[in-house]
Design a protein around this motif. Structure first.
Motif, short mmCIF file in Angstrom:
data_model
loop_
_atom_site.label_atom_id
_atom_site.label_comp_id
_atom_site.label_asym_id
_atom_site.label_seq_id
_atom_site.Cartn_x
_atom_site.Cartn_y
_atom_site.Cartn_z
N ASN A 99 39.90 43.74 26.30
CA ASN A 99 41.10 43.30 26.16
C ASN A 99 41.89 44.62 25.63
O ASN A 99 42.41 44.82 24.62
N LYS A 100 42.65 45.55 26.73
CA LYS A 100 43.20 46.56 26.45
C LYS A 100 44.46 46.67 25.78
O LYS A 100 44.98 47.44 25.24
N GLU A 101 45.21 45.45 26.05
CA GLU A 101 46.50 45.06 25.47
C GLU A 101 46.13 45.15 24.07
O GLU A 101 47.08 45.51 23.31
N LEU A 153 43.66 55.02 36.46
CA LEU A 153 43.26 54.14 35.22
C LEU A 153 43.57 52.73 35.83
O LEU A 153 43.34 51.81 34.82
N ASN A 154 44.09 52.47 36.90
CA ASN A 154 44.41 51.03 37.12
C ASN A 154 43.82 50.84 38.65
O ASN A 154 44.43 51.52 39.68
N GLY A 155 42.89 49.99 38.74
CA GLY A 155 42.21 49.56 40.02
C GLY A 155 43.30 49.06 41.14
O GLY A 155 43.15 49.50 42.32
N THR A 156 44.04 48.24 40.68
CA THR A 156 44.88 47.48 41.25
C THR A 156 45.88 48.25 42.26
O THR A 156 46.18 48.30 43.39
N THR A 157 46.48 49.25 41.56
CA THR A 157 47.54 50.02 42.03
C THR A 157 47.09 50.91 42.91
O THR A 157 47.54 51.38 43.94
N GLY A 182 40.04 39.83 42.46
CA GLY A 182 39.75 39.49 40.93
C GLY A 182 40.28 40.99 40.29
O GLY A 182 39.70 41.11 39.30
N TYR A 183 41.01 41.82 40.77
CA TYR A 183 41.31 43.14 40.23
C TYR A 183 42.63 42.99 39.22
O TYR A 183 42.68 43.74 38.32
N ALA A 184 43.56 42.29 39.53
CA ALA A 184 44.62 42.11 39.15
C ALA A 184 44.82 41.35 37.61
O ALA A 184 43.79 40.58 37.51
N GLU A 185 45.80 41.83 37.09
CA GLU A 185 46.06 41.17 35.80
C GLU A 185 46.63 39.92 35.96
O GLU A 185 47.22 39.52 37.25
N ARG A 186 46.57 38.99 35.09
CA ARG A 186 47.24 37.75 35.22
C ARG A 186 48.80 37.76 35.87
O ARG A 186 49.32 37.09 36.69
N ALA A 190 52.04 43.89 35.01
CA ALA A 190 51.52 44.82 34.38
C ALA A 190 50.66 45.81 34.93
O ALA A 190 50.72 47.12 34.35
N ASP A 191 50.06 45.69 36.22
CA ASP A 191 49.58 46.67 36.94
C ASP A 191 50.60 47.44 37.78
O ASP A 191 50.55 48.95 37.55
N VAL A 192 51.18 46.69 38.45
CA VAL A 192 52.53 47.74 39.29
C VAL A 192 53.39 48.30 38.54
O VAL A 192 53.84 49.40 39.05
N ARG A 199 48.34 51.19 28.53
CA ARG A 199 47.49 50.70 27.41
C ARG A 199 46.14 51.56 27.45
O ARG A 199 45.68 51.95 26.52
N LYS A 200 45.72 51.87 28.78
CA LYS A 200 44.41 52.63 28.78
C LYS A 200 44.52 54.07 28.45
O LYS A 200 43.48 54.44 27.70
N ILE A 201 45.58 54.63 28.79
CA ILE A 201 45.89 56.02 28.27
C ILE A 201 45.99 56.21 26.58
O ILE A 201 45.61 57.06 26.02
N ARG A 295 33.92 51.74 39.38
CA ARG A 295 34.63 50.85 39.75
C ARG A 295 35.58 50.33 38.40
O ARG A 295 34.99 50.01 37.40
N GLY A 296 36.68 50.47 38.37
CA GLY A 296 37.46 50.20 37.39
C GLY A 296 38.06 48.94 37.04
O GLY A 296 38.74 48.58 35.93
N ALA A 297 37.92 47.84 38.03
CA ALA A 297 38.24 46.61 37.82
C ALA A 297 37.21 45.71 38.45
O ALA A 297 36.42 46.10 39.22
N1 HSE Z 1 44.17 44.94 36.42
C1 HSE Z 1 43.26 46.13 36.01
C2 HSE Z 1 43.29 47.03 37.22
C3 HSE Z 1 41.73 45.35 35.53
O1 HSE Z 1 43.66 46.90 37.87
O2 HSE Z 1 42.63 48.18 36.66
C4 HSE Z 1 41.05 46.43 34.80
O3 HSE Z 1 41.36 46.80 33.71
#
Ligand code: HSE
Length: 410
Positions: A99-101, A153-157, A182-186, A190-192, A199-201, A295-297
């Motif tokens: 939970n990075k948040e 740091l963000n796989g989705t973007t 299954g990569y994106a946040e709910r 938060a990704d885009v 949060r990760k940095i 793989r980051g997500a």
């Molecule tokens: N939504 C995040 C990402 C999941 O795309 O990187 C992993 O933290």
């Protein structure tokens, strides 16, 4: 025998449970003792699962079970994860999380609580999914002064932008694919919008420099303003636009920390990190550049890091691990526009010769690309200088109009 529990049975939580049962023998061998998954907390029903008997809707059952030594918090969000984590640590149970948040907002407080109770709070999965990066920074690179960290740091973007660049996939379709995998946040904003990378940095900067960096202290931009022309101009320079989280310690002890799309030159290893892959480049004064890539997500990479932390906790039930940082301070993070960086500018010009000569007068040396640019446009890279100064000079430019401006991540 040590008891385990999982809070949350979404993408990551189900991965943690399934991975535990799939590799139970080797996981127990590595932990050095038998392990039992005693509870999975979720408000939904999962009657058909082979481990459906361990589901509970009541957090108190986990808290009050003396056999539970280690809990994986994979619920995400601050509420109720923050309260549950505090109560578990206070009760003498170790907690691991993806939970990075929560770590980015409350890491210093929760690490202090874990220290006071002589238990562990581990979060390898919170940055970079399955990539080992928290341990390497806090342990393997501990002899270095870390001068800079820059990462995708963000796989989705990264997945969305790779699809848009290489396949011409429209933004909405690429986002839907990332969600389906299954990569994106709910909440995908938060990704885009860059908050997940922020949060990760924050976590990496807190870890590397020993004081908490809070998300609200970090200048954060998302990928929403990047256009096909930006991508084409970056390519003309032999580079790519990537969403980068970056932190650097200044000589005055203050920290630079920002998240923004940046031009990554072709010679940087970060330029070639595509799809859901993440990479974290750590610059140490003894090691030079070290890059972590993977793989980051996604369900399995993230579950891998969570289960590894659970094993580590079982092995260190009576000896605290090394993770710690102090509370932050309001003036700890410097204004992002004080940072010295080159800027990559895409602009429209009607008279290219006049525009170039005015830029030369304003900036001195300005670099132009070898490759083809979209008609009626120019692109250039300024010398490295404080971002505020470069923006002030750009505002004086009369013979061209900047359309989009990015920092250059070298
Ligand atoms: N939504 C995040 C990402 C999941 O795309 O990187 C992993 O933290």
């Amino acid at each position: 025998m040590q008891g385990l529990a999982i809070m949350g049975h979404g993408v990551v939580g189900s991965g943690v449970a399934e991975l535990f049962f799939k590799n139970r023998a080797s996981i127990q061998a590595r932990a050095g003792e038998a392990l039992e998954l005693r509870h999975v907390l979720d408000l939904r029903d999962f009657a058909d699962l082979p481990y459906s008997d361990v589901f509970t809707k009541d957090f108190e059952q986990i808290l009050n079970d003396p056999a539970v030594a280690v809990v994986a918090e994979v619920m995400g969000g601050l509420t109720p994860a923050y309260e549950y984590t505090k109560r578990l640590l206070e009760a003498g149970k170790s907690v691991v999380t993806s939970n990075k948040e929560l770590v980015a907002a409350k890491g210093a407080e929760l690490l202090a609580l874990a220290k006071a109770r002589n238990v562990n709070y581990l979060f390898e999965a919170s940055v970079g999914g399955g990539i080992p990066v928290i341990r390497p920074i806090s342990q393997c690179l501990a002899a270095n002064t870390i001068t800079e960290i820059a990462g995708i740091l963000n796989g989705t973007t990264n997945y969305i932008m790779t699809k848009m660049i290489t396949d011409g996939t429209p933004f909405a379709d690429a986002l839907a694919e990332a969600q389906q995998k299954g990569y994106a946040e709910r909440d995908p904003s938060a990704d885009v919008d860059g908050h997940d990378a922020c949060r990760k940095i924050c976590i990496l900067a807190s870890l590397a420099y020993g004081r908490h960096v809070y998300p609200e202290q970090v200048h954060t931009e998302g990928i929403g303003a990047i256009t096909a022309d930006d991508v084409a101009c970056a390519r003309a320079f032999g580079g790519a636009v990537k969403l980068i989280g970056r932190t650097r310690l200044q000589a005055n002890g203050r920290l630079q920390c920002m998240v923004a799309p940046m031009l990554v030159p072709g010679e940087s290893p970060l330029c070639h990190v595509d799809g859901v892959f993440n990479a974290v480049l750590v610059r140490g004064d003894a090691t030079g550049d070290v890059m972590f890539y993977g793989r980051g997500a996604g369900k399995w990479p993230t579950a891998s890091a969570v289960v590894a932390d659970m094993i580590d906790c079982v092995k260190h039930l009576k000896a605290r691990k090394y993770l710690f940082w102090d509370e932050g301070a309001p003036d700890y993070v410097a204004d992002w526009t004080d940072e010295t960086m080159a800027l990559f500018v895409r602009a429209v010009v009607s008279d290219p010769a006049a525009a170039e000569s005015e830029l030369a007068a304003l900036f001195g040396q300005v670099d132009y690309p070898q490759g083809q640019l979209p008609a009626g446009q120019t692109a250039f890279i300024t010398p490295a200088m404080p971002i505020a100064r470069a923006r002030a000079l750009l505002a004086q430019w009369q013979t061209g109009k900047p359309v989009n401006v990015f920092c250059v991540c070298d």
